[in-house]
Design an enzyme around this catalytic site. Structure first.
Site, PDB file in Angstrom:
ATOM      1  N   CYS A  17      23.270  24.813 -43.176  1.00  0.00           N
ATOM      2  CA  CYS A  17      24.703  24.588 -43.007  1.00  0.00           C
ATOM      3  C   CYS A  17      25.482  25.856 -43.298  1.00  0.00           C
ATOM      4  O   CYS A  17      26.447  26.176 -42.628  1.00  0.00           O
ATOM      5  CB  CYS A  17      25.176  23.483 -43.945  1.00  0.00           C
ATOM      6  N   ASP A  31      23.025  20.249 -29.692  1.00  0.00           N
ATOM      7  CA  ASP A  31      23.052  20.570 -31.115  1.00  0.00           C
ATOM      8  C   ASP A  31      21.639  20.893 -31.577  1.00  0.00           C
ATOM      9  O   ASP A  31      20.712  20.159 -31.263  1.00  0.00           O
ATOM     10  CB  ASP A  31      23.563  19.354 -31.903  1.00  0.00           C
ATOM     11  N   ASP A  64      27.059  13.134 -31.683  1.00  0.00           N
ATOM     12  CA  ASP A  64      28.312  13.449 -30.985  1.00  0.00           C
ATOM     13  C   ASP A  64      28.553  12.518 -29.792  1.00  0.00           C
ATOM     14  O   ASP A  64      29.699  12.282 -29.418  1.00  0.00           O
ATOM     15  CB  ASP A  64      28.325  14.911 -30.528  1.00  0.00           C
ATOM     16  N   LYS A  90      26.152  28.495 -40.658  1.00  0.00           N
ATOM     17  CA  LYS A  90      26.938  28.041 -39.511  1.00  0.00           C
ATOM     18  C   LYS A  90      28.167  28.917 -39.315  1.00  0.00           C
ATOM     19  O   LYS A  90      28.708  29.472 -40.256  1.00  0.00           O
ATOM     20  CB  LYS A  90      27.382  26.613 -39.834  1.00  0.00           C
TER      21      LYS A  90
HETATM   22 CO    CO Z   1      30.754  16.127 -33.929  1.00  0.00          CO
HETATM   23 CO    CO Z   2      27.957  19.016 -32.619  1.00  0.00          CO
END
Ligand code: CO
Ligand code: CO
Length: 344
Positions: free
Chosen positions: A17, A67, A90, A20
């Site tokens: 994370c 992703d 998503d 990112k």
């Molecule tokens: Co999202």
């Molecule tokens: Co995404």
């Protein structure tokens, strides 16, 4: 089966994370660049929606997202399952149904036993089966830093798209998974988490948002998104923009108990700090104590947050219960102060 070694992740600085692209960076990169679009683009690059939506006919639109992640846990099978659940999320966040997926793989057979890759993909495939998604292709690149994820295509009726904007004052704010996965990933990587804690993190991250999305499709939900890298406060900010406000009932927010314990003992991450710096000005009210840090914790494969009409609260509770789940109300959208998240 060999586990993933962090030592080989030489390009990862501080965890999946934390490496990112930060909040705000993307708009800077895209500034001045115009994406090619036609009139059938219902959600595109400019909208900051969870996925792109393209109308094929008046009855059907395709929803597309991609992703992929660097490893967040050591067990390759679990990592594959988490990466797939994360990529599918998503599509669910837009009230759509995922139909097909393509694997995206970065892996170096020179550094790793191919059995590790097989386990990662097996984890992804089991998740796709659970989601009812067909795997129809993919692409791989030789890279010493492992990455895995999916490009996913779903379908939705164009008039049933759930966007991240559109919440109305009086709507209830619902969160469908507990917070804390970012802190747990950090703890796992630093060798602080025991097996049971890692298992808890895997369980939360590998859970599909499919049921939450189905509940959303059957109730009057005006807006939704999933909680990922920018944390609860970051994604909630995207939902309210400068058009409405939201009161957040801090003590009603579900948290993974182990994550709060690690936060209390001083574990933190670069991603959490960056989110706090970027979004702290959006909050009002008492914001002290390590517990509030959880609101900025970057989530991997986090839950959905959605704005549901209060008239449908009991219907939502019933549908969630029937699915064996519980979707706590953690706040209420308000007329204002506009653009502010008020902690209660
Ligand atoms: Co999202
Ligand atoms: Co995404």
């Amino acid at each position: 089966m060999k586990a993933i070694e962090w030592s080989i992740m030489r390009y990862v600085r501080g965890g999946g994370c934390a490496s990112k692209i930060g909040p705000g960076d993307l708009s800077t990169v895209l500034c001045g660049l115009k994406a090619p679009e036609d009139d059938n683009v219902l959600a595109g690059l400019g909208g900051f929606e969870d996925a792109g939506v393209y109308r094929l006919t008046d009855a059907i639109a395709i929803v597309q997202t991609v992703d992929f992640l660097t490893p967040v846990v050591k067990d390759p099978y679990s990592f594959g399952a988490i990466a797939a659940a994360n990529a599918l999320s998503d599509v669910y966040a837009m009230g759509a149904i995922p139909k097909t997926a393509m694997n995206m793989v970065c892996f170096s057979p020179g550094h790793y036993d191919l059995g590790v890759l097989k386990e990662i993909i097996r984890g992804g495939i089991d998740k796709m089966k659970e989601a009812g998604v067909s795997l129809i292709g993919g692409h791989s690149v030789d890279d010493v830093e492992i990455k895995y994820g999916l490009a996913v295509t779903g379908v939705v009726r164009p008039d049933r798209i759930v966007r991240n904007e559109g919440a109305r004052a009086g709507d209830l704010l619902v969160l469908t998974k507990p917070l804390g996965t970012g802190i747990l990933i950090t703890a796992i990587k630093e060798g602080l988490a025991d097996g049971a804690t890692a298992q808890k993190a895997i369980e939360v991250m590998a859970a599909l948002n499919s049921r939450a999305s189905q509940v959303m499709q059957q109730t009057a939900v005006h807006a939704a998104t999933d909680v990922t890298g920018f944390g609860l406060i970051g994604h909630l900010s995207e939902m309210i923009k400068d058009s409405i406000g939201v009161d957040l009932f801090v003590e009603h927010i579900p948290c993974i108990a182990e994550a709060t314990r690690f936060l209390a003992s001083g574990v933190t991450s670069g991603g959490l700090r960056r989110n706090r710096e970027f979004y702290a000005s959006r909050t009002e009210g008492p914001m002290d104590g390590f517990l509030c840090d959880l609101l900025y914790d970057p989530q991997t494969s986090g839950g959905l947050i959605f704005a549901v009409d209060p008239a449908d609260r009991f219907l939502m509770d019933r549908l969630a219960r029937e699915a064996g789940l519980e979707f706590p109300v953690i706040g209420v959208f308000t007329e204002g102060p506009k653009g502010k998240i008020v902690l209660r």
